[in-house]
Each structure stands twice: as structure tokens, then as C-alpha cells.
Design a protein around this motif. Sequence first.
Motif, PDB file in Angstrom:
ATOM      1  N   PRO A  96      45.862  51.475  51.376  1.00  9.63           N
ATOM      2  CA  PRO A  96      45.854  53.065  51.320  1.00  9.63           C
ATOM      3  C   PRO A  96      46.440  53.655  50.376  1.00  9.63           C
ATOM      4  O   PRO A  96      47.392  52.926  49.646  1.00  9.63           O
ATOM      5  N   PRO A  97      45.870  54.771  50.073  1.00  4.26           N
ATOM      6  CA  PRO A  97      46.525  55.413  48.705  1.00  4.26           C
ATOM      7  C   PRO A  97      47.973  55.543  48.756  1.00  4.26           C
ATOM      8  O   PRO A  97      48.553  55.347  47.406  1.00  4.26           O
ATOM      9  N   GLU A  98      48.689  55.829  49.689  1.00  7.93           N
ATOM     10  CA  GLU A  98      50.131  55.723  49.754  1.00  7.93           C
ATOM     11  C   GLU A  98      50.893  54.654  49.476  1.00  7.93           C
ATOM     12  O   GLU A  98      52.036  54.529  49.082  1.00  7.93           O
ATOM     13  N   ARG A  99      50.419  53.568  49.423  1.00  6.46           N
ATOM     14  CA  ARG A  99      50.566  52.110  48.903  1.00  6.46           C
ATOM     15  C   ARG A  99      50.359  51.663  47.760  1.00  6.46           C
ATOM     16  O   ARG A  99      50.782  50.559  47.260  1.00  6.46           O
ATOM     17  N   ARG A 100      49.401  52.157  46.963  1.00  4.61           N
ATOM     18  CA  ARG A 100      49.013  51.561  45.789  1.00  4.61           C
ATOM     19  C   ARG A 100      49.947  51.347  44.772  1.00  4.61           C
ATOM     20  O   ARG A 100      49.826  50.468  43.856  1.00  4.61           O
ATOM     21  N   GLN A 101      51.203  52.013  44.667  1.00  2.00           N
ATOM     22  CA  GLN A 101      52.107  51.794  43.886  1.00  2.00           C
ATOM     23  C   GLN A 101      52.691  50.413  43.886  1.00  2.00           C
ATOM     24  O   GLN A 101      53.326  50.005  42.998  1.00  2.00           O
ATOM     25  N   HIS A 102      52.606  49.558  44.964  1.00  2.00           N
ATOM     26  CA  HIS A 102      52.749  48.489  45.281  1.00  2.00           C
ATOM     27  C   HIS A 102      52.087  47.106  44.771  1.00  2.00           C
ATOM     28  O   HIS A 102      52.436  46.077  44.775  1.00  2.00           O
ATOM     29  N   LEU A 103      50.857  47.561  44.190  1.00  2.00           N
ATOM     30  CA  LEU A 103      49.748  46.652  43.468  1.00  2.00           C
ATOM     31  C   LEU A 103      50.203  46.740  42.204  1.00  2.00           C
ATOM     32  O   LEU A 103      50.586  47.590  41.336  1.00  2.00           O
ATOM     33  N   LYS A 104      50.269  45.278  41.459  1.00  2.00           N
ATOM     34  CA  LYS A 104      50.390  44.964  40.095  1.00  2.00           C
ATOM     35  C   LYS A 104      49.450  43.821  39.648  1.00  2.00           C
ATOM     36  O   LYS A 104      49.146  43.085  40.618  1.00  2.00           O
ATOM     37  N   LEU A 105      49.132  43.652  38.408  1.00  2.00           N
ATOM     38  CA  LEU A 105      48.411  42.522  37.999  1.00  2.00           C
ATOM     39  C   LEU A 105      49.815  41.268  37.885  1.00  2.00           C
ATOM     40  O   LEU A 105      50.852  41.684  37.280  1.00  2.00           O
ATOM     41  N   TYR A 106      49.611  40.164  38.249  1.00  2.00           N
ATOM     42  CA  TYR A 106      50.447  39.157  38.111  1.00  2.00           C
ATOM     43  C   TYR A 106      51.008  39.099  36.582  1.00  2.00           C
ATOM     44  O   TYR A 106      52.268  38.852  36.317  1.00  2.00           O
ATOM     45  N   LEU A 107      50.052  39.285  35.770  1.00  2.00           N
ATOM     46  CA  LEU A 107      50.468  38.919  34.320  1.00  2.00           C
ATOM     47  C   LEU A 107      51.123  40.227  33.638  1.00  2.00           C
ATOM     48  O   LEU A 107      51.259  40.179  32.515  1.00  2.00           O
ATOM     49  N   ASP A 108      51.189  41.408  34.481  1.00  2.00           N
ATOM     50  CA  ASP A 108      51.919  42.536  33.876  1.00  2.00           C
ATOM     51  C   ASP A 108      53.491  42.153  33.617  1.00  2.00           C
ATOM     52  O   ASP A 108      54.073  42.539  32.612  1.00  2.00           O
ATOM     53  N   TYR A 109      53.564  40.820  34.327  1.00  2.00           N
ATOM     54  CA  TYR A 109      55.350  40.293  33.867  1.00  2.00           C
ATOM     55  C   TYR A 109      55.243  39.514  32.587  1.00  2.00           C
ATOM     56  O   TYR A 109      56.124  39.374  32.104  1.00  2.00           O
ATOM     57  N   VAL A 110      54.281  38.982  32.062  1.00  2.00           N
ATOM     58  CA  VAL A 110      54.068  38.364  30.902  1.00  2.00           C
ATOM     59  C   VAL A 110      52.890  38.468  30.236  1.00  2.00           C
ATOM     60  O   VAL A 110      51.807  37.690  30.378  1.00  2.00           O
ATOM     61  N   PRO A 111      52.641  39.525  29.506  1.00  2.00           N
ATOM     62  CA  PRO A 111      51.649  40.101  29.058  1.00  2.00           C
ATOM     63  C   PRO A 111      50.925  39.436  27.813  1.00  2.00           C
ATOM     64  O   PRO A 111      49.820  39.108  27.540  1.00  2.00           O
ATOM     65  N   ARG A 112      51.890  38.367  27.072  1.00  2.00           N
ATOM     66  CA  ARG A 112      51.336  37.532  26.164  1.00  2.00           C
ATOM     67  C   ARG A 112      50.107  36.586  26.782  1.00  2.00           C
ATOM     68  O   ARG A 112      49.435  36.118  25.718  1.00  2.00           O
ATOM     69  N   PHE A 113      49.894  36.504  27.985  1.00  2.00           N
ATOM     70  CA  PHE A 113      49.038  35.576  28.402  1.00  2.00           C
ATOM     71  C   PHE A 113      47.716  36.230  28.687  1.00  2.00           C
ATOM     72  O   PHE A 113      46.680  35.522  29.149  1.00  2.00           O
ATOM     73  N   GLY A 114      47.800  37.558  28.566  1.00  2.00           N
ATOM     74  CA  GLY A 114      46.707  38.364  28.696  1.00  2.00           C
ATOM     75  C   GLY A 114      46.618  39.193  29.907  1.00  2.00           C
ATOM     76  O   GLY A 114      47.845  39.460  30.410  1.00  2.00           O
ATOM     77  N   ARG A 115      45.579  39.600  30.509  1.00  2.00           N
ATOM     78  CA  ARG A 115      45.478  40.302  31.818  1.00  2.00           C
ATOM     79  C   ARG A 115      45.106  39.463  33.205  1.00  2.00           C
ATOM     80  O   ARG A 115      45.746  39.728  34.204  1.00  2.00           O
ATOM     81  N   ASP A 116      44.460  38.191  32.686  1.00  2.00           N
ATOM     82  CA  ASP A 116      43.864  37.446  33.903  1.00  2.00           C
ATOM     83  C   ASP A 116      44.412  36.073  33.859  1.00  2.00           C
ATOM     84  O   ASP A 116      44.212  35.544  32.851  1.00  2.00           O
ATOM     85  N   VAL A 117      44.982  35.558  35.106  1.00  2.00           N
ATOM     86  CA  VAL A 117      45.233  34.244  35.259  1.00  2.00           C
ATOM     87  C   VAL A 117      43.882  33.520  35.346  1.00  2.00           C
ATOM     88  O   VAL A 117      43.197  33.813  36.183  1.00  2.00           O
ATOM     89  N   PRO A 118      43.559  32.733  34.257  1.00  2.00           N
ATOM     90  CA  PRO A 118      42.240  31.804  34.443  1.00  2.00           C
ATOM     91  C   PRO A 118      42.130  31.047  35.759  1.00  2.00           C
ATOM     92  O   PRO A 118      43.001  30.316  35.994  1.00  2.00           O
ATOM     93  N   ASP A 119      41.008  31.043  36.334  1.00  2.00           N
ATOM     94  CA  ASP A 119      40.497  30.407  37.361  1.00  2.00           C
ATOM     95  C   ASP A 119      40.382  28.946  37.122  1.00  2.00           C
ATOM     96  O   ASP A 119      39.289  28.796  36.276  1.00  2.00           O
ATOM     97  N   PRO A 120      40.910  27.962  37.613  1.00  2.00           N
ATOM     98  CA  PRO A 120      40.866  26.510  37.092  1.00  2.00           C
ATOM     99  C   PRO A 120      39.909  25.890  38.058  1.00  2.00           C
ATOM    100  O   PRO A 120      39.694  24.738  37.923  1.00  2.00           O
ATOM    101  N   TYR A 121      39.543  26.342  39.008  1.00  2.00           N
ATOM    102  CA  TYR A 121      38.585  25.850  40.133  1.00  2.00           C
ATOM    103  C   TYR A 121      37.447  24.986  39.584  1.00  2.00           C
ATOM    104  O   TYR A 121      37.286  23.985  39.803  1.00  2.00           O
ATOM    105  N   TYR A 122      36.646  25.532  38.526  1.00  2.00           N
ATOM    106  CA  TYR A 122      35.394  24.657  38.003  1.00  2.00           C
ATOM    107  C   TYR A 122      36.004  23.950  36.897  1.00  2.00           C
ATOM    108  O   TYR A 122      34.847  23.167  36.160  1.00  2.00           O
ATOM    109  N   GLY A 123      36.983  23.821  36.515  1.00  2.00           N
ATOM    110  CA  GLY A 123      37.318  22.975  35.235  1.00  2.00           C
ATOM    111  C   GLY A 123      38.022  21.870  35.383  1.00  2.00           C
ATOM    112  O   GLY A 123      38.087  21.174  36.819  1.00  2.00           O
TER     113      GLY A 123
END
Length: 162
Positions: A96-123
Amino acid sequence: MVCTGNICRSPTAHGMLRHSLQQAGLHEVVHVDSAGTHGYHVGEPPDPRSIDTARRNGVDIAMQRARKLAPEDFDRFDLILAMDQGHLEILQRLCPPERRQHLKLYLDYVPRFGRDVPDPYYGGPTGFDTVWRICTAVTAELMQEISERIARDQNRPVVSGK
């Protein structure tokens, strides 16, 4: 914590934060959970490689079970962290639009790793070790933020773990 199927990245992040909260005596104050954007693995435990990586590092995530993100999660949680940009886009569409401020990227906390946590599933196992290292860094930052917020809410000084 939100990833695709809730069996690799998000349960690792969930388990590590829960473990850190327990060690800090905050596990009864802060509720942590994880979910998937898709219901591929609902009811299943985390990927065995995630369980093994966590276990080798002193954290038990074997009791977790995958679940799909529910509409009530947007009201239930103060913070919803997406493991990658694709997950964040899905969350933004569903939230809901009124709750969007509660959404963040996990890596916003440690941007040195980039934007996306790599998916290890297929590796191989090194991907799960990489996810563990990323989660370790993010958890330290999250714990600092949580401690500061609790202290502010209780008007107490914060003792930094850094």
C-alpha cells in the motif's frame, strides 16, 4: 527479509539477525521473519547448503519454513528488506502506498557489496559463503540501528558494538 523462494538468502539473513538479537537480549523486543515473493517452496526448510553454512557459523536455521509474503506483512513489520532490486520492485507494486517508506534494499545498509545479494541457489558452496559474509556485515549495521532505535524509544544511551 524477502527473496524469491525464501530458502537461501532471506532465511540466512533472518537466522543471523535473530541469533544476534538473542545474543543481545533483544529477541523478545524485535520480531524477525522472512518470506518469498513466490510460493515455490512454501513449508520447506531452507536449502541444505544454507543450513550447513549457518551451522558452520554457529547459527541454526533448520527450523525455519519457507512462506510466501502475505498482504498483512506490510502492516505487521516496520521494516521490509528486499534481497535484490527485483524483489524491491515486486514489494513496491504490492505494498500500500502509505507503507512504502518501510521498504528498503537489504544492501542499503552495506552498499560496498552492490545493490543485490547474489542468489547462490544455482551455484556451488562458495555462493552460500558469500551470502553469509554479506549477511554478517548487514546484520552488524542492523543491530546498531535497532539498538539506537530501542535506546531512543527508552531514552537510554547506546553502547556501540563497533
